[in-house]
Motif scaffolding. Structure first.
Motif, PDB file in Angstrom:
ATOM      1  N   TYR A  60      40.783   9.516 -11.686  1.00  0.00           N
ATOM      2  CA  TYR A  60      41.472   9.166 -12.922  1.00  0.00           C
ATOM      3  C   TYR A  60      41.856   7.698 -12.914  1.00  0.00           C
ATOM      4  CZ  TYR A  60      45.654   9.826 -10.012  1.00  0.00           C
ATOM      5  OH  TYR A  60      46.578   9.748  -9.029  1.00  0.00           O
ATOM      6  N   ALA A  61      42.272   7.205 -14.078  1.00  0.00           N
ATOM      7  CA  ALA A  61      42.742   5.837 -14.235  1.00  0.00           C
ATOM      8  C   ALA A  61      43.993   5.857 -15.088  1.00  0.00           C
ATOM      9  CB  ALA A  61      41.663   4.972 -14.877  1.00  0.00           C
ATOM     10  N   TRP A  62      44.792   4.798 -14.980  1.00  0.00           N
ATOM     11  CA  TRP A  62      46.022   4.692 -15.762  1.00  0.00           C
ATOM     12  C   TRP A  62      45.736   3.828 -16.974  1.00  0.00           C
ATOM     13  CZ3 TRP A  62      49.830   7.925 -14.999  1.00  0.00           C
ATOM     14  CH2 TRP A  62      49.991   8.512 -13.737  1.00  0.00           C
ATOM     15  N   LYS A  63      45.786   4.472 -18.155  1.00  0.00           N
ATOM     16  CA  LYS A  63      45.466   3.791 -19.408  1.00  0.00           C
ATOM     17  C   LYS A  63      46.746   3.440 -20.149  1.00  0.00           C
ATOM     18  CE  LYS A  63      43.836   6.298 -22.766  1.00  0.00           C
ATOM     19  NZ  LYS A  63      42.928   7.113 -23.629  1.00  0.00           N
ATOM     20  N   ILE A  64      46.727   2.296 -20.804  1.00  0.00           N
ATOM     21  CA  ILE A  64      47.853   1.895 -21.644  1.00  0.00           C
ATOM     22  C   ILE A  64      47.772   2.691 -22.944  1.00  0.00           C
ATOM     23  CG2 ILE A  64      49.049  -0.014 -22.746  1.00  0.00           C
ATOM     24  CD1 ILE A  64      48.889  -0.189 -19.690  1.00  0.00           C
ATOM     25  N   GLY A  65      48.842   3.467 -23.251  1.00  0.00           N
ATOM     26  CA  GLY A  65      48.833   4.315 -24.431  1.00  0.00           C
ATOM     27  C   GLY A  65      48.874   3.530 -25.729  1.00  0.00           C
ATOM     28  N   ALA A  66      48.713   4.242 -26.824  1.00  0.00           N
ATOM     29  CA  ALA A  66      48.735   3.622 -28.145  1.00  0.00           C
ATOM     30  C   ALA A  66      50.073   2.936 -28.371  1.00  0.00           C
ATOM     31  CB  ALA A  66      48.490   4.677 -29.221  1.00  0.00           C
ATOM     32  N   LEU A 119      37.371   7.488 -21.054  1.00  0.00           N
ATOM     33  CA  LEU A 119      37.739   6.172 -21.567  1.00  0.00           C
ATOM     34  C   LEU A 119      36.757   5.774 -22.660  1.00  0.00           C
ATOM     35  CD1 LEU A 119      38.564   4.197 -18.277  1.00  0.00           C
ATOM     36  CD2 LEU A 119      40.210   5.108 -19.934  1.00  0.00           C
ATOM     37  N   ALA A 120      37.200   4.832 -23.492  1.00  0.00           N
ATOM     38  CA  ALA A 120      36.348   4.288 -24.553  1.00  0.00           C
ATOM     39  C   ALA A 120      36.379   2.771 -24.477  1.00  0.00           C
ATOM     40  CB  ALA A 120      36.833   4.771 -25.927  1.00  0.00           C
ATOM     41  N   ALA A 121      35.388   2.171 -25.076  1.00  0.00           N
ATOM     42  CA  ALA A 121      35.316   0.707 -25.079  1.00  0.00           C
ATOM     43  C   ALA A 121      36.546   0.133 -25.765  1.00  0.00           C
ATOM     44  CB  ALA A 121      34.044   0.248 -25.778  1.00  0.00           C
ATOM     45  N   GLY A 122      37.158  -0.860 -25.134  1.00  0.00           N
ATOM     46  CA  GLY A 122      38.358  -1.483 -25.675  1.00  0.00           C
ATOM     47  C   GLY A 122      39.646  -0.959 -25.099  1.00  0.00           C
ATOM     48  N   GLY A 173      19.415  -0.980   0.198  1.00  0.00           N
ATOM     49  CA  GLY A 173      19.727  -1.431  -1.151  1.00  0.00           C
ATOM     50  C   GLY A 173      19.117  -0.531  -2.197  1.00  0.00           C
ATOM     51  N   ARG A 174      18.918  -1.103  -3.378  1.00  0.00           N
ATOM     52  CA  ARG A 174      18.391  -0.346  -4.500  1.00  0.00           C
ATOM     53  C   ARG A 174      17.473  -1.232  -5.321  1.00  0.00           C
ATOM     54  NH1 ARG A 174      20.069   4.404  -6.703  1.00  0.00           N
ATOM     55  NH2 ARG A 174      21.886   4.391  -5.336  1.00  0.00           N
ATOM     56  N   ILE A 175      16.390  -0.647  -5.794  1.00  0.00           N
ATOM     57  CA  ILE A 175      15.452  -1.350  -6.665  1.00  0.00           C
ATOM     58  C   ILE A 175      15.896  -1.162  -8.109  1.00  0.00           C
ATOM     59  CG2 ILE A 175      13.050  -1.502  -7.407  1.00  0.00           C
ATOM     60  CD1 ILE A 175      12.226  -0.430  -4.695  1.00  0.00           C
ATOM     61  N   ASP A 176      16.016  -2.268  -8.836  1.00  0.00           N
ATOM     62  CA  ASP A 176      16.446  -2.196 -10.234  1.00  0.00           C
ATOM     63  C   ASP A 176      15.262  -1.784 -11.104  1.00  0.00           C
ATOM     64  OD1 ASP A 176      18.809  -3.060  -9.249  1.00  0.00           O
ATOM     65  OD2 ASP A 176      18.657  -5.104  -9.983  1.00  0.00           O
ATOM     66  N   ALA A 177      14.975  -0.485 -11.090  1.00  0.00           N
ATOM     67  CA  ALA A 177      13.826   0.010 -11.844  1.00  0.00           C
ATOM     68  C   ALA A 177      14.162   0.215 -13.320  1.00  0.00           C
ATOM     69  CB  ALA A 177      13.338   1.329 -11.241  1.00  0.00           C
ATOM     70  N   GLU A 178      15.426   0.560 -13.622  1.00  0.00           N
ATOM     71  CA  GLU A 178      15.847   0.801 -14.993  1.00  0.00           C
ATOM     72  C   GLU A 178      17.199   0.140 -15.228  1.00  0.00           C
ATOM     73  OE1 GLU A 178      15.991   4.967 -15.482  1.00  0.00           O
ATOM     74  OE2 GLU A 178      13.828   5.283 -15.243  1.00  0.00           O
ATOM     75  N   THR A 179      17.421  -0.322 -16.462  1.00  0.00           N
ATOM     76  CA  THR A 179      18.681  -0.952 -16.834  1.00  0.00           C
ATOM     77  C   THR A 179      19.186  -0.331 -18.129  1.00  0.00           C
ATOM     78  OG1 THR A 179      17.997  -3.036 -15.799  1.00  0.00           O
ATOM     79  CG2 THR A 179      19.845  -3.134 -17.324  1.00  0.00           C
ATOM     80  N   SER A 180      20.464   0.075 -18.147  1.00  0.00           N
ATOM     81  CA  SER A 180      21.059   0.677 -19.334  1.00  0.00           C
ATOM     82  C   SER A 180      22.455   0.107 -19.547  1.00  0.00           C
ATOM     83  CB  SER A 180      21.125   2.202 -19.192  1.00  0.00           C
ATOM     84  OG  SER A 180      21.852   2.557 -18.020  1.00  0.00           O
ATOM     85  N   SER A 181      22.947   0.172 -20.799  1.00  0.00           N
ATOM     86  CA  SER A 181      24.272  -0.341 -21.152  1.00  0.00           C
ATOM     87  C   SER A 181      25.260   0.817 -21.144  1.00  0.00           C
ATOM     88  CB  SER A 181      24.235  -1.009 -22.526  1.00  0.00           C
ATOM     89  OG  SER A 181      25.509  -1.518 -22.864  1.00  0.00           O
ATOM     90  N   VAL A 182      26.246   0.770 -20.244  1.00  0.00           N
ATOM     91  CA  VAL A 182      27.232   1.845 -20.093  1.00  0.00           C
ATOM     92  C   VAL A 182      28.607   1.230 -19.877  1.00  0.00           C
ATOM     93  CG1 VAL A 182      25.550   3.460 -19.119  1.00  0.00           C
ATOM     94  CG2 VAL A 182      26.834   1.945 -17.603  1.00  0.00           C
ATOM     95  N   LEU A 183      29.648   2.074 -20.032  1.00  0.00           N
ATOM     96  CA  LEU A 183      31.012   1.641 -19.737  1.00  0.00           C
ATOM     97  C   LEU A 183      31.181   1.508 -18.229  1.00  0.00           C
ATOM     98  CD1 LEU A 183      33.147   3.804 -22.195  1.00  0.00           C
ATOM     99  CD2 LEU A 183      32.430   1.429 -22.464  1.00  0.00           C
ATOM    100  N   MET A 184      31.766   0.405 -17.800  1.00  0.00           N
ATOM    101  CA  MET A 184      31.935   0.158 -16.370  1.00  0.00           C
ATOM    102  C   MET A 184      33.402  -0.144 -16.069  1.00  0.00           C
ATOM    103  SD  MET A 184      28.810   0.399 -15.196  1.00  0.00           S
ATOM    104  CE  MET A 184      28.889  -0.374 -13.590  1.00  0.00           C
ATOM    105  N   ASP A 228      47.688  -7.758 -15.061  1.00  0.00           N
ATOM    106  CA  ASP A 228      47.673  -6.451 -14.425  1.00  0.00           C
ATOM    107  C   ASP A 228      46.746  -5.456 -15.116  1.00  0.00           C
ATOM    108  OD1 ASP A 228      49.519  -7.327 -12.582  1.00  0.00           O
ATOM    109  OD2 ASP A 228      51.240  -6.647 -13.751  1.00  0.00           O
ATOM    110  N   VAL A 229      46.229  -5.812 -16.288  1.00  0.00           N
ATOM    111  CA  VAL A 229      45.391  -4.891 -17.046  1.00  0.00           C
ATOM    112  C   VAL A 229      44.011  -5.490 -17.256  1.00  0.00           C
ATOM    113  CG1 VAL A 229      47.365  -3.878 -18.225  1.00  0.00           C
ATOM    114  CG2 VAL A 229      46.175  -5.800 -19.273  1.00  0.00           C
ATOM    115  N   LEU A 230      43.049  -4.630 -17.545  1.00  0.00           N
ATOM    116  CA  LEU A 230      41.705  -5.065 -17.884  1.00  0.00           C
ATOM    117  C   LEU A 230      41.190  -4.216 -19.037  1.00  0.00           C
ATOM    118  CD1 LEU A 230      39.482  -2.815 -16.614  1.00  0.00           C
ATOM    119  CD2 LEU A 230      40.277  -3.847 -14.499  1.00  0.00           C
ATOM    120  N   THR A 231      40.243  -4.768 -19.756  1.00  0.00           N
ATOM    121  CA  THR A 231      39.679  -4.094 -20.923  1.00  0.00           C
ATOM    122  C   THR A 231      38.387  -3.408 -20.542  1.00  0.00           C
ATOM    123  OG1 THR A 231      40.633  -5.779 -22.366  1.00  0.00           O
ATOM    124  CG2 THR A 231      38.891  -4.393 -23.295  1.00  0.00           C
TER     125      THR A 231
END
Length: 393
Positions: free
Chosen positions: A316-322, A350-353, A291-302, A52-55
């Motif tokens: 918003y999203a539902w995040k699992i707390g600490a 959100l942050a990575a992880g 469509g879209r032409i892939d003119a630029e590529t960058s690394s971002v949170l998805m 039910d969760v994803l990282t």
């Protein structure tokens, strides 16, 4: 008697009630607690499975100008009438495959055949006149050698022979043209393909230049798109293009930029970009594509679209707390959408992880208590340790 009957009925009802209470299992304490929590307005403890969760993690986001246009065949032919004649027969229908050289349309050649016969007769007459003038010239040359004719007569005979020779050449040219006209009454396929548009039927009058039918090569499809002039500086030959075609649902197609038009359209101020197709190709021409032409590529949170919840202008999203004990409502800043995967860029919130619910529902509450279920493999291992006899079964 009536009193005894009532007594029997009362005893039977009591026994039935006891049997029913014995068959019905007692409600679990958790269900009672959840019901009480709902009545009190408290968040209900939620069991969350690993699936039910994803990282949240970084992925490559391709961005570039939007391209719109249509799918068109590179090899296509508009077959038109080259002679004025009546259509006798159309041998192929729309959608039928053809091979190079196949007869597609037959036109009436009656009047053209008469011209051919006249041209053939003219060639025969010109050949005879040339032969006669040649023999006359040869005789005068012999007479001139013996001094029995004048030089003027010899010159005149040579002129007549040359004129007859010119007439032969002209007649043969007219004959070739007549034969060519007769050949044009039979319209053939210029290459292997499919008839895409039939314009005439038997009995129609085909004037010179009238369109008869169209033939396309379905294996030569390409994407003829247009890009806004203010974005054309980022487009380069060889860039990848991702697009969808109207009529093919959510199926994703890909291509590569092959050519960029050096001039913009004077009305729309858009620049045409030709895209060669890669992988699976559509078999129908003329369909709208975007469509879209892939003119630029960058690394971002998805984050996939299924994990996002929209409420008005907020997302918003539902995040699992600490500690994995509760849900946290995380307000997000959303960026561009990846046309290839459908996921969205997360600029803030959100942050990575981080762990988020993959497909949240509308009944969740901020701070709601959760219990993270153990993975199935771990649960099975714990069960086997707690019950050694289960391993032998």
């Amino acid at each position: 008697m009536l009193r005894k009957t009532l007594l029997v009925l009362a005893i039977a009802s009591a026994l039935a009630a006891c049997g029913k209470s014995d068959k019905e299992p007692a409600k679990p304490a958790t269900a009672t607690a959840q019901a009480d929590a709902k009545k009190d307005g408290k968040p209900v403890q939620l069991l969350v499975q690993p699936e039910d969760v994803l990282t949240v993690q970084s992925n490559a986001l391709a961005s570039g100008p939007v391209i719109t246009g249509s799918i068109q065949p590179e090899r296509k032919a508009d077959l038109r009438a080259e002679v004025s004649a009546v259509v006798l027969q159309v041998l192929k229908e729309n959608g039928e495959p053809v091979k190079r050289g196949d007869v597609l349309v037959k036109l009436d050649e009656t009047s053209i055949r008469d011209s051919l016969m006249s041209a053939e007769a003219s060639v025969r007459a010109a050949d005879q006149a040339f032969e006669q003038s040649t023999r006359a010239l040869d005789r005068l040359k012999t007479l001139r050698a013996s001094g029995m004719t004048s030089a003027q007569a010899l010159d005149d005979a040579e002129v007549r022979r040359n004129t007859a020779q010119s007439e032969v050449s002209a007649a043969r040219s007219r004959l070739a043209a007549a034969r060519q006209q007769v050949g044009r009454t039979v319209v053939r396929a210029p290459f292997d393909g499919i008839v895409s548009d039939r314009k005439v039927s038997a009995g129609d009058t085909a004037a010179i230049g009238k369109e008869l039918l169209k033939v396309i090569d379905p294996t030569s499809m390409r994407y003829e798109g247009r890009v806004s002039a203010d974005k054309i500086s980022t487009v380069k030959v060889g860039q990848r293009v991702s697009y969808r075609i109207n009529g093919y649902g959510d199926r994703q197609f890909t291509g590569v930029v092959k050519r960029i038009d050096p001039a913009a359209n004077e009305v729309t101020r858009q620049v045409e970009v030709l895209v060669g197709l890669t992988g699976e190709q559509p078999r129908v021409s003329g369909l709208y594509a975007e469509g879209r032409i892939d003119a630029e590529t960058s690394s971002v949170l998805m984050v996939p679209e299924s994990a996002l919840v929209k409420s008005g202008d907020h997302t918003y999203a539902w995040k699992i707390g600490a500690g994995g004990k509760s849900l946290v409502k995380a307000d997000l800043g959303i960026g561009a959408r990846d046309q290839r995967t459908g996921a969205y860029e997360v600029k803030s919130g959100l942050a990575a992880g981080d762990l988020v619910l993959r497909a949240p529902n509308s009944s969740l509450k901020d701070g709601q208590a959760i219990v993270m279920a153990a993975p199935k493999a771990q649960a099975q291992a714990l069960a086997s340790v707690g019950n050694p006899g289960a391993q032998g079964k």
